[in-house]
Each structure stands twice: as structure tokens, then as C-alpha cells.
Write a protein that holds these residues in place. Structure first.
Motif, PDB file in Angstrom:
ATOM      1  N   VAL A  17      12.514 -74.315 -62.117  1.00 31.05           N
ATOM      2  CA  VAL A  17      11.600 -74.803 -61.014  1.00 31.05           C
ATOM      3  C   VAL A  17      11.185 -76.102 -61.082  1.00 31.05           C
ATOM      4  N   THR A  18      10.835 -76.626 -59.702  1.00 27.63           N
ATOM      5  CA  THR A  18      10.295 -77.979 -59.564  1.00 27.63           C
ATOM      6  C   THR A  18       8.831 -77.832 -59.018  1.00 27.63           C
ATOM      7  N   LEU A  19       8.091 -78.075 -59.888  1.00 30.39           N
ATOM      8  CA  LEU A  19       6.597 -77.556 -59.394  1.00 30.39           C
ATOM      9  C   LEU A  19       6.117 -78.815 -58.285  1.00 30.39           C
ATOM     10  N   PRO A  20       5.438 -78.477 -57.240  1.00 34.26           N
ATOM     11  CA  PRO A  20       4.834 -79.462 -56.269  1.00 34.26           C
ATOM     12  C   PRO A  20       4.073 -80.494 -56.961  1.00 34.26           C
ATOM     13  N   CYS A  21       3.856 -81.725 -56.403  1.00 32.57           N
ATOM     14  CA  CYS A  21       2.888 -82.496 -56.656  1.00 32.57           C
ATOM     15  C   CYS A  21       1.509 -82.255 -56.476  1.00 32.57           C
ATOM     16  N   GLN A  22       0.633 -82.280 -57.306  1.00 30.81           N
ATOM     17  CA  GLN A  22      -0.768 -82.337 -57.122  1.00 30.81           C
ATOM     18  C   GLN A  22      -1.524 -83.211 -57.782  1.00 30.81           C
ATOM     19  N   TRP A  26      -0.146 -80.609 -64.018  1.00 29.55           N
ATOM     20  CA  TRP A  26       0.138 -79.012 -64.176  1.00 29.55           C
ATOM     21  C   TRP A  26      -0.251 -78.447 -65.534  1.00 29.55           C
ATOM     22  N   ASN A  30      -2.468 -72.938 -64.047  1.00 27.51           N
ATOM     23  CA  ASN A  30      -1.993 -73.388 -62.629  1.00 27.51           C
ATOM     24  C   ASN A  30      -0.527 -72.824 -62.578  1.00 27.51           C
ATOM     25  N   LEU A  31       0.313 -73.066 -63.443  1.00 30.16           N
ATOM     26  CA  LEU A  31       1.548 -72.649 -63.556  1.00 30.16           C
ATOM     27  C   LEU A  31       1.482 -71.036 -63.194  1.00 30.16           C
ATOM     28  N   TRP A  34       0.772 -70.328 -59.625  1.00 34.14           N
ATOM     29  CA  TRP A  34       1.930 -70.583 -58.780  1.00 34.14           C
ATOM     30  C   TRP A  34       3.069 -69.549 -59.088  1.00 34.14           C
ATOM     31  N   ILE A  35       3.264 -68.971 -60.178  1.00 38.30           N
ATOM     32  CA  ILE A  35       4.367 -67.775 -60.526  1.00 38.30           C
ATOM     33  C   ILE A  35       3.768 -66.543 -59.476  1.00 38.30           C
ATOM     34  N   ASN A  38       4.401 -67.435 -56.027  1.00 39.36           N
ATOM     35  CA  ASN A  38       5.954 -67.788 -55.577  1.00 39.36           C
ATOM     36  C   ASN A  38       6.924 -66.990 -55.952  1.00 39.36           C
TER      37      ASN A  38
END
Length: 91
Positions: A17-22, A26, A30-31, A34-35, A38
Motif C-alpha cells: 500500500v501507498t498511504l495518502p499524504c497527511q 503515519w 493511524n495505519l 486506515w486498514i 480501506n
């Protein structure tokens, strides 16, 4: 995902995965959010408890136990390998 945890993710064991910028880096906390939003396909209660993984899910970061890395507060680095292994077995 191993040890049966992959069944909650359509049977797929490996995800790249490529996590979105924030604005903030990260971390594992937060991962996991997100998991859940998504990737998790069914029965989130078997993987997530509160803001962490359920007891019985072993988490390895680059082949080291996440307890040695800071658990939920570990800041992810590019190319980190995070592995979730279910140690729960029916019987």
C-alpha cells in the motif's frame, strides 16, 4: 496477514500500500484506522479492538515484535514491512 487473519481481507495475504499524504507522520495507530476503513472486508471485531489490534494478533514491524518498536506510536518509515499474524485457533 497470516494465521487466518487474511480471511478478513478477502483471503489476500500480502498487500503493498501507498498511504495518502497527511500533515503528521503515519504511525501504527493511524495505519490501523486506515486498514479498517480501506481494506478490512468483514468482521472487524476479529481484527480491531478499540484503537488497537485484538489480543491474539501478533504484529511484526520489519520482522521485530511491535512491542519493541513502540506499538501504536511507532512512526512508519518508507518501505516498512508490517505483518499481522493471528495466533487464535479454533478447536
Amino acid at each position: 496477514f497470516r494465521g487466518g487473519a487474511e480471511l478478513l481481507f478477502d483471503g489476500v495475504k500480502k498487500h503493498q500500500v501507498t498511504l495518502p499524504c497527511q500533515p503528521e507522520p503515519w504511525d501504527i495507530r493511524n495505519l490501523l484506522k486506515w486498514i479498517k476503513q480501506n481494506m478490512l472486508k468483514e468482521r472487524p471485531e476479529l481484527f480491531i479492538q478499540g484503537e488497537s489490534v485484538r489480543p491474539g494478533i501478533l504484529v511484526l514491524i520489519n520482522e521485530a515484535d511491535w512491542e519493541l518498536m513502540g506499538e501504536l506510536d511507532y512512526k512508519l518509515q518508507d518501505q516498512d514491512n508490517v505483518l499481522f499474524i493471528s495466533t487464535l485457533h479454533g478447536g
